[in-house]
Design a protein around this motif. Structure first.
Motif, mmCIF file in Angstrom:
data_model
loop_
_atom_site.group_PDB
_atom_site.id
_atom_site.type_symbol
_atom_site.label_atom_id
_atom_site.label_comp_id
_atom_site.label_asym_id
_atom_site.label_seq_id
_atom_site.Cartn_x
_atom_site.Cartn_y
_atom_site.Cartn_z
ATOM 1 N N TYR A 1 9.690 8.747 -3.065
ATOM 2 C CA TYR A 1 9.888 8.386 -1.660
ATOM 3 C C TYR A 1 10.758 9.409 -0.922
ATOM 4 O O TYR A 1 10.636 9.575 0.289
ATOM 5 N N LYS B 1 -1.863 14.319 0.985
ATOM 6 C CA LYS B 1 -1.465 12.991 1.444
ATOM 7 C C LYS B 1 -0.528 12.298 0.451
ATOM 8 O O LYS B 1 0.218 11.384 0.821
ATOM 9 N N ARG C 1 4.082 12.907 0.090
ATOM 10 C CA ARG C 1 5.144 12.048 0.608
ATOM 11 C C ARG C 1 4.635 10.619 0.664
ATOM 12 O O ARG C 1 3.535 10.355 1.153
ATOM 13 N N PRO D 1 4.746 6.845 2.117
ATOM 14 C CA PRO D 1 5.231 6.126 3.297
ATOM 15 C C PRO D 1 6.274 5.086 2.912
ATOM 16 O O PRO D 1 6.354 4.663 1.755
ATOM 17 N N LYS D 2 7.054 4.678 3.880
ATOM 18 C CA LYS D 2 8.081 3.683 3.632
ATOM 19 C C LYS D 2 7.448 2.403 3.109
ATOM 20 O O LYS D 2 6.464 1.917 3.674
ATOM 21 N N ASP E 1 6.411 -1.380 2.340
ATOM 22 C CA ASP E 1 6.391 -2.589 3.175
ATOM 23 C C ASP E 1 7.222 -3.723 2.582
ATOM 24 O O ASP E 1 7.678 -4.599 3.309
#
Length: 316
Positions: free
Chosen positions: A53, A147, A150, A152-153, A155
């Motif tokens: 992350y 893609k 990195r 994504p944050k 959920d």
């Protein structure tokens, strides 16, 4: 011919049953250590997922191994994984060989307790290292424009805890120093080096470890420093932890009953007690010792060579 096959099958089944009983008893005594080691494998995977992350892709760093070794490419990246799978499966099967073969030198449960101890210590150092400094991953899916470079944050917390297994483990980024594949490979090779019996297999195992190192670099999965640090770190970890762990009981005789290692304190106390009994004219448990006589420089058992011992002592 049929009678011979049936007899051998019966012996094999008895051996498997006896070994299973022994290993279950050991498992009941050591299940906490095995469970702790397995839980840490999940923690290690969780830590590797977490560093993904915070991974930031960037230009590939200058690396000597990348200069010397030709790049395999994405279409041949499976080669190093195939070699690692071969090492893992072959070692796993070897640890269960006492269930089948007569020549037994190890107990499966005790070996895996040691292996997990080596893995946990090495992986703990690895987690500290790759969280200290995040390097731009050299793997294809970790480079700029990918893609997967990195994440994504998340959920929810559940998304992090599930670590997207097994895809999250295969396509991780940021957990570079030092190589996890080399941790497993070297721990397995070092364990077989100590408890294995075939010299040719030991030499072959070290050759495979070297080939695995080169393939990891050629596949651009790790920098050369990741592999080099793994080589000396894992060897040192195994060297020092192996000295702290109790030694495995020797099973070279094959059909000997389960003899767990006795601590030095117990041995010393028992020796003093036996000496005290002998000095007072008392006898000790006959199952603990056998009278032996030295004849012509050789130690023989009186129970089996009594006549020769008596003749030698009488001058005959």
């Amino acid at each position: 011919m049929t009678l011979y096959i049936g007899r051998e099958a019966s012996k094999l089944w008895k051996r498997i049953c006896a070994e299973t009983t022994t290993e279950i008893n050991l498992l009941l005594e050591n299940w906490k250590y095995l469970l702790a080691g397995l839980i840490f494998q999940y923690i290690h995977g969780l830590a590797a997922r977490g560093v993904h992350y915070i991974h930031r892709p960037g230009p590939t760093l200058q690396d000597l191994g990348f200069i010397l070794l030709p790049e395999l490419g994405q279409d041949k990246a499976y080669i190093s994984e195939t070699v690692f799978t071969f090492v893992f499966v072959s070692f796993f099967l070897w640890t269960f060989h006492p269930f089948i073969f007569k020549s037994k030198k190890i107990y499966t449960v005790l070996v895996w307790c040691r292996v997990l101890a080596f893995l946990v210590a090495s992986q703990f150092l690895r987690i500290i290292t790759f969280y200290s400094t995040q390097l731009p991953g050299p793997n294809y899916h970790c480079r700029e424009g990918s893609k997967l470079a990195r994440l994504p944050k998340p959920d929810s917390v559940l998304e992090v805890l599930l670590i997207n297994f097994p895809r999250g483990v295969i396509y991780g980024c940021g957990d570079l120093i030092f190589s996890s594949h080399m941790i497993f490979t070297l721990v397995f090779v070092l364990t077989y080096q100590k408890y294995g019996t075939r010299r040719c297999i030991k030499q072959f195992a070290w050759l495979v470890a070297v080939i695995q190192s080169l393939l990891i670099i050629a596949s651009r999965k790790h920098y050369t420093v990741d592999v080099v640090v793994a080589w000396y770190t894992v060897n040192l970890v195994v060297f020092f932890i192996d000295k702290k762990l109790p030694e495995l009981p020797d099973r070279t005789s094959g059909n000997s009953p389960l003899l767990l290692p006795v601590s030095t304190k117990d041995k010393d106390g028992r020796t003093k007690e036996e000496n005290h009994k002998l000095l007072n004219g008392n006898t000790v448990d006959p199952a603990d010792w056998r009278p032996r006589t030295q004849v012509n420089g050789k130690i023989v058992d009186d129970a089996t060579n009594g006549m020769h011992a008596d003749n030698a002592m009488n001058g005959a």
